[in-house]
Design a protein around this motif. Structure first.
Motif, mmCIF file in Angstrom:
data_model
loop_
_atom_site.group_PDB
_atom_site.id
_atom_site.type_symbol
_atom_site.label_atom_id
_atom_site.label_comp_id
_atom_site.label_asym_id
_atom_site.label_seq_id
_atom_site.Cartn_x
_atom_site.Cartn_y
_atom_site.Cartn_z
ATOM 1 N N LYS A 110 26.132 43.988 40.666
ATOM 2 C CA LYS A 110 26.883 42.739 40.851
ATOM 3 C C LYS A 110 28.344 42.967 41.247
ATOM 4 O O LYS A 110 28.848 42.340 42.184
ATOM 5 C CB LYS A 110 26.851 41.907 39.562
ATOM 6 C CG LYS A 110 25.437 41.489 39.140
ATOM 7 C CD LYS A 110 25.413 40.809 37.797
ATOM 8 C CE LYS A 110 25.757 41.749 36.649
ATOM 9 N NZ LYS A 110 24.810 42.880 36.546
ATOM 10 N N THR A 111 29.039 43.812 40.480
ATOM 11 C CA THR A 111 30.461 44.016 40.721
ATOM 12 C C THR A 111 30.697 44.587 42.116
ATOM 13 O O THR A 111 31.580 44.143 42.855
ATOM 14 C CB THR A 111 31.052 44.939 39.635
ATOM 15 O OG1 THR A 111 30.752 44.375 38.348
ATOM 16 C CG2 THR A 111 32.545 45.099 39.792
ATOM 17 N N THR A 112 29.901 45.582 42.474
ATOM 18 C CA THR A 112 29.982 46.184 43.810
ATOM 19 C C THR A 112 29.660 45.143 44.877
ATOM 20 O O THR A 112 30.310 45.086 45.929
ATOM 21 C CB THR A 112 28.988 47.360 43.910
ATOM 22 O OG1 THR A 112 29.149 48.199 42.768
ATOM 23 C CG2 THR A 112 29.224 48.185 45.155
ATOM 24 N N VAL A 133 34.340 37.782 34.994
ATOM 25 C CA VAL A 133 34.275 37.170 33.662
ATOM 26 C C VAL A 133 33.467 38.077 32.734
ATOM 27 O O VAL A 133 32.906 37.630 31.742
ATOM 28 C CB VAL A 133 33.685 35.734 33.695
ATOM 29 C CG1 VAL A 133 34.620 34.809 34.450
ATOM 30 C CG2 VAL A 133 32.304 35.725 34.314
ATOM 31 N N ASP A 134 33.425 39.374 33.074
ATOM 32 C CA ASP A 134 32.735 40.335 32.219
ATOM 33 C C ASP A 134 33.732 40.855 31.196
ATOM 34 O O ASP A 134 34.538 41.738 31.494
ATOM 35 C CB ASP A 134 32.162 41.489 33.045
ATOM 36 C CG ASP A 134 31.369 42.483 32.188
ATOM 37 O OD1 ASP A 134 30.702 43.352 32.773
ATOM 38 O OD2 ASP A 134 31.426 42.383 30.941
ATOM 39 N N VAL A 135 33.686 40.272 29.999
ATOM 40 C CA VAL A 135 34.618 40.669 28.947
ATOM 41 C C VAL A 135 33.975 41.678 27.997
ATOM 42 O O VAL A 135 34.543 42.011 26.964
ATOM 43 C CB VAL A 135 35.102 39.435 28.140
ATOM 44 C CG1 VAL A 135 35.801 38.451 29.078
ATOM 45 C CG2 VAL A 135 33.948 38.760 27.417
ATOM 46 N N GLU A 142 38.655 45.934 35.262
ATOM 47 C CA GLU A 142 39.399 46.945 36.014
ATOM 48 C C GLU A 142 38.588 47.381 37.237
ATOM 49 O O GLU A 142 39.131 47.550 38.331
ATOM 50 C CB GLU A 142 39.697 48.141 35.094
ATOM 51 C CG GLU A 142 40.422 49.297 35.758
ATOM 52 C CD GLU A 142 41.786 48.925 36.310
ATOM 53 O OE1 GLU A 142 42.250 49.622 37.239
ATOM 54 O OE2 GLU A 142 42.378 47.927 35.843
ATOM 55 N N GLN A 143 37.283 47.552 37.062
ATOM 56 C CA GLN A 143 36.410 47.941 38.171
ATOM 57 C C GLN A 143 36.463 46.881 39.280
ATOM 58 O O GLN A 143 36.572 47.204 40.466
ATOM 59 C CB GLN A 143 34.976 48.119 37.668
ATOM 60 C CG GLN A 143 33.988 48.582 38.737
ATOM 61 C CD GLN A 143 32.550 48.550 38.246
ATOM 62 O OE1 GLN A 143 32.267 48.145 37.117
ATOM 63 N NE2 GLN A 143 31.624 48.960 39.090
ATOM 64 N N LEU A 144 36.400 45.610 38.892
ATOM 65 C CA LEU A 144 36.430 44.521 39.872
ATOM 66 C C LEU A 144 37.762 44.536 40.620
ATOM 67 O O LEU A 144 37.801 44.386 41.853
ATOM 68 C CB LEU A 144 36.204 43.179 39.155
ATOM 69 C CG LEU A 144 35.962 41.880 39.923
ATOM 70 C CD1 LEU A 144 37.221 41.266 40.491
ATOM 71 C CD2 LEU A 144 34.915 42.040 40.995
ATOM 72 N N LEU A 184 32.634 34.772 41.476
ATOM 73 C CA LEU A 184 32.667 35.076 40.051
ATOM 74 C C LEU A 184 31.650 36.160 39.710
ATOM 75 O O LEU A 184 30.439 35.949 39.827
ATOM 76 C CB LEU A 184 32.349 33.815 39.221
ATOM 77 C CG LEU A 184 33.467 32.785 39.026
ATOM 78 C CD1 LEU A 184 32.967 31.669 38.119
ATOM 79 C CD2 LEU A 184 34.712 33.427 38.432
ATOM 80 N N ASP A 185 32.159 37.307 39.270
ATOM 81 C CA ASP A 185 31.316 38.424 38.852
ATOM 82 C C ASP A 185 31.070 38.286 37.356
ATOM 83 O O ASP A 185 32.025 38.209 36.574
ATOM 84 C CB ASP A 185 32.045 39.746 39.163
ATOM 85 C CG ASP A 185 31.288 40.968 38.684
ATOM 86 O OD1 ASP A 185 31.956 41.993 38.408
ATOM 87 O OD2 ASP A 185 30.048 40.912 38.590
ATOM 88 N N THR A 186 29.806 38.232 36.947
ATOM 89 C CA THR A 186 29.517 38.055 35.515
ATOM 90 C C THR A 186 29.007 39.353 34.897
ATOM 91 O O THR A 186 28.649 40.303 35.604
ATOM 92 C CB THR A 186 28.466 36.947 35.281
ATOM 93 O OG1 THR A 186 27.202 37.377 35.803
ATOM 94 C CG2 THR A 186 28.889 35.650 35.949
HETATM 95 MG MG LIG Z 1 29.540 44.665 36.726
#
Ligand SMILES: [Mg+2]
Ligand SMILES: Nc1nc2c(ncn2[C@@H]2O[C@H](COP(=O)(O)OP(=O)(O)OP(=O)(O)O)[C@@H](O)[C@H]2O)c(=O)[nH]1
Ligand SMILES: Nc1nc2c(ncn2[C@@H]2O[C@H](COP(=O)(O)OP(=O)(O)OP(=O)(O)O)[C@@H](O)[C@H]2O)c(=O)[nH]1
Ligand SMILES: [Mg+2]
Lengths: 291, 277
Positions: A110-112, A133-135, A142-144, A184-186
Motif C-alpha cells: 500500500k505505502t509503495t 494514517v498508519d499509526v 516516515e516511510q510514506l 490516504l495510506d492506511t
Molecule cells: Mg504501509
C-alpha cells in the motif's frame, strides 16, 4: 505451459469433427490441475471449468480450427472475458480534494503504491497529496514521507495522533494548498481483526472516499478471496491494484478476486520504485495464468 | 457414513478440497489423498491417518530440532532473515530478538536493508523498544558491509546472538539473490561458520509461488529453515507443507501477530489441525 499441456491432451480430438465430451474430460482435468497450481481459487476453478465445458461442447467447430484448437480458444476467451474485458479508468468525480483510500492486508504494498499512484496522477495533470494514517507500524509515516519525497510529491506531516485526526488535518491541508487529490495510506490489517476493520469502515464513512482501492499481493493463494470479500463488504471497494507482478507468481489470485467480487483491476505494480505502476491488461494476465 | 465403514469417494474429495483451499497445492493434496486411498481406512480412521502422514512430513526435515542459542556463548550465534517483499522479516527479526532476550541472551541486530525507505528506522524503533543495539549504515550502502560490521560488533561485544534483517527481494531477481549470497559470505568472514541459520520468512497468504521462493532462496542463500508469518489471519500457510516435503526444510517458528510476543515455536500437530480445519 497450460496451453502446451492442453494441446497434448487434446490430441485425442485429432481427426474428429466435434468436440467430444469424453475426449474433453482429460483436458479439463489437466486444466483444473494447472489452474490450481496457478493459485486460482478452488471454487472459481470449478465455475470456470463448467463454463468452458458448456462453451466447448455447445459451439460449432470453426472451419479453420481443429476441435483441440477450438477448446484452447474457448479457454483463452473465457479467461480474458472473466478477467474483465475492458480497461477501467480511475474516475475522480465530486468535490475536490478527491479522497483515494488505499486498504489491504499487511505487507501487500500500500505505502509503495501510494507513491506510485501519486506519480501517475501528477503525470496526468493532477496535484496529489499523500498522507499516512498508519499509526501502528514502526516508522510507517516516515516511510510514506520518504517515498513521497523520492517521487517529488507533496505529503502531509502533522502532530495529529489518531487516524481520523490525521485524515482530517490532511484533508484541510490538501484543500488549503490547492491539491485536487488526497491519497490516504492506511495500516495493513487482517479482515478477521474486527477492531481494525471497524476502523477502516469508520474512515470510509467519515471521509466518503471518491475511490477505495484494495492492494492485493499477486503472490497470494487460495485465501485471498476471503479477505477481499470482507473488505468489500465492510469498507466498500471500487477497484483493485495487483502488486508484485514483477515476480514469477502465476497470478491466479487476479482471476479469483475479479470473478468473486466483480471489481475492476485498475493498475498492476511491477517493482519497488514509484515509476513501477502499469495499467492493467487482462489479456496479459490471462496468458500469465495460462502460462 | 458409519465410522466403521470404508471411507467413500465424496469424503476423500472433500478432504482434498480442504487441503487445496489451505494452499497445500493440488499435487501434494492429490498425493496425500491417494496415500489414504491405498491405506483404505474406515471413515473414522481417515482423518487420523491423514493427520499423521502430514505431521510426519513436517517432522522429517533434519534441522528442525536444532537448538536455540543459549546465553554465555564463546562466539555469537548468527541468523539471517530473508524473503520476498513484505513477508514479515523486519518484524520477525524483532520477535526473535525479544524471544532470545527472554532466554537471557545478549542480542545485537543488523539493519542490512539499506534499500527500502525507512527500513533502518523501522528496525531501530524495535531496537529501542527492546533495548537491543542496532548496527546500521547510510541508506544505499553495501548490505554485505552491514552484515560484516554487525558480526564484528557482535564478536567485539561478546553478544550471544546477532540477528540480521535483510531487504525484501523477489527470488527472480538474479542480482538481488547474488547480493544475498555475498551477505552470507560476509558473515562467515567474521565469525567461523556464520551464519548459523538462514531463515526464509514466508507470508502465510502465499500460494504455490512459495515453493519457487523456497527453491531459489535455498540455492542462492542456503536457507536452513522457514518462519511462517501472519498465521493469525485466515490463510493457513499450506505451501509450507509442500516446501517441507519437497525440500526437506523445517518450519522453525510461526508469527501470530504484529507485536514482539507474537512468535511461537512451530508445532506440527497444531499446524496440521489448522490446515484440516
Ligand atoms: Mg504501509
Ligand atoms: N517487487 C515488488 N515489490 C513491491 C511492489 N510493491 C511493493 N513492493 C515492496 O513490498 C514491500 C511492502 O511494501 P509496503 O508498501 O511497505 O507494503 P504495505 O502494504 O504498506 O505494508 P503495511 O503497511 O505493513 O501493511 C516493500 O519491500 C516494497 O518495496 C511491487 O510491485 N513489486
Ligand atoms: N498480522 C500479522 N502481521 C504481521 C506478522 N508479521 C509481520 N506482520 C506485518 O506485516 C507487515 C510487513 O512486515 P515487515 O516486517 O515490514 O515485513 P518485511 O518482510 O520486513 O518487509 P520488506 O522489508 O518491505 O520486504 C507489517 O505491517 C507487519 O506488522 C504476523 O505474524 N501477523
Ligand atoms: Mg523489512
Amino acid at each position: 505451459q497450460i496451453t502446451e499441456r492442453l494441446q497434448r491432451t487434446l490430441r485425442a480430438l485429432r481427426g474428429t469433427v466435434h468436440v467430444d465430451e469424453k475426449a474433453l474430460e482429460p483436458a479439463l482435468k489437466d486444466l483444473r490441475m494447472a489452474l490450481l497450481e496457478a493459485d486460482v481459487n478452488y471454487g472459481v476453478v470449478k465455475e470456470f471449468l463448467a463454463s468452458v465445458r458448456e462453451k466447448a461442447l455447445g459451439e460449432q467447430v470453426m472451419a479453420s480450427l481443429t476441435p483441440g484448437q477450438q477448446v484452447i480458444r474457448v479457454v483463452n476467451e473465457e479467461m480474458t472475458a472473466l478477467l474483465g474485458g475492458a480497461q477501467v479508468p480511475l474516475s475522480l468525480v465530486g468535490p475536490s480534494p478527491h479522497v483515494v483510500l488505499l486498504v489491504g492486508l499487511q505487507g501487500a504494498g500500500k505505502t509503495t503504491t501510494a507513491a506510485k499512484l501519486g506519480h501517475f496522477l501528477r503525470r496526468k495533470g493532477h496535484s496529489p497529496m499523500l498522507a499516512s494514517v498508519d499509526v501502528y507500524r514502526p516508522a510507517a509515516r516516515e516511510q510514506l514521507l520518504q517515498v513521497a519525497k523520492s517521487a517529488n510529491l507533496a505529503a502531509f506531516e502533522g502532530a495529529a495522533e489518531t487516524p481520523q485526526e490525521i485524515a482530517d488535518a490532511a484533508q484541510a491541508a490538501a484543500r488549503k494548498d490547492g491539491h485536487d487529490v488526497l491519497l490516504l495510506d492506511t495500516a495493513g490489517r487482517l479482515h478477521v481483526d474486527e477492531e481494525m476493520m471497524a476502523e477502516a469502515a469508520a474512515l470510509s464513512a467519515a471521509f466518503s472516499p471518491c475511490v477505495t482501492l484494495y492492494v492485493a499481493d499477486s503472490l497470494a493463494g487460495q485465501d485471498a478471496v476471503n479477505s477481499v470479500k470482507a473488505f468489500a463488504d465492510r469498507v466498500g471497494l471500487d477497484g483493485i491494484i495487483l502488486s508484485k507482478l514483477d515476480g514469477d507468481s502465476r497470478g491466479g489470485v487476479a482471476l479469483s478476486i475479479v470473478s468473486v467480487t466483480g471489481l475492476p483491476v485498475l493498475f498492476v505494480g511491477v517493482g519497488e520504485k514509484f515509476g513501477d505502476l502499469e495499467t492493467y491488461h487482462p489479456d496479459r494476465i490471462a496468458s500469465r495464468i495460462l502460462g | 457414513l458409519l465410522p466403521s465403514e470404508k471411507v467413500d469417494a465424496a469424503t476423500l474429495e472433500s478432504l482434498e478440497e480442504a487441503l487445496i483451499s489451505a494452499d497445500v497445492g493440488p499435487i501434494t493434496a492429490a498425493e496425500l489423498v491417494e496415500g489414504l486411498q491405498e491405506a483404505a481406512p474406515t471413515g473414522e480412521e481417515t482423518r487420523r491417518l491423514l493427520r499423521e502422514s502430514m505431521v510426519r512430513i513436517l517432522e522429517a526435515p533434519e534441522n528442525g530440532n536444532r537448538a536455540e542459542p543459549e546465553p554465555g556463548r564463546e562466539t555469537p550465534w548468527v541468523a539471517l532473515l530473508v524473503g520476498v517483499n513484505g513477508s514479515g522479516k523486519t518484524t520477525t527479526t524483532a520477535k526473535l530478538a525479544a524471544r532470545f532476550q527472554k532466554h537471557g541472551c545478549s542480542i545485537l541486530m543488523g539493519a542490512a536493508d539499506t534499500f527500502r525507505a525507512a527500513a533502518v528506522e523501522q528496525l531501530c524503533v524495535w531496537g529501542e523498544r527492546l533495548d537491543v543495539p542496532v548496527v546500521a549504515h547510510q541508506s544505499g550502502g553495501d548490505p554485505a558491509a552491514v552484515v560484516y560490521d554487525a558480526c564484528a560488533a557482535g564478536s567485539a561485544r561478546g553478544a550471544d546472538v546477532v540477528l540480521i534483517d535483510t531487504a525484501g527481494r523477489l527470488h527472480t531477481k538474479d542480482n538481488l539473490m547474488a547480493e544475498l549470497a555475498k551477505m552470507h559470505r560476509s558473515a562467515g568472514k567474521v565469525i567461523d561458520g556464520a551464519p548459523d541459520e538462514v531463515w526464509l520468512v514466508l507470508d502465510a497468504t502465499t500460494g504455490q509461488n512459495g515453493l519457487r521462493q523456497a527453491e531459489d532462496f535455498l540455492t542462492h542463500a542456503g536457507i536452513t529453515g522457514l518462519i511462517l508469518a501472519k498465521l493469525d489471519g485466515s490463510a493457513r500457510g499450506g505451501v509450507a507443507l509442500s516446501i517441507a516435503h519437497r525440500l526437506s526444510l523445517p518450519i522453525r517458528y510461526v508469527g501470530t501477530g504484529e507485536g514482539t510476543d507474537d512468535l511461537e515455536p512451530f508445532d506440527p500437530e497444531a499446524f496440521v489441525d489448522g490446515l484440516l480445519g
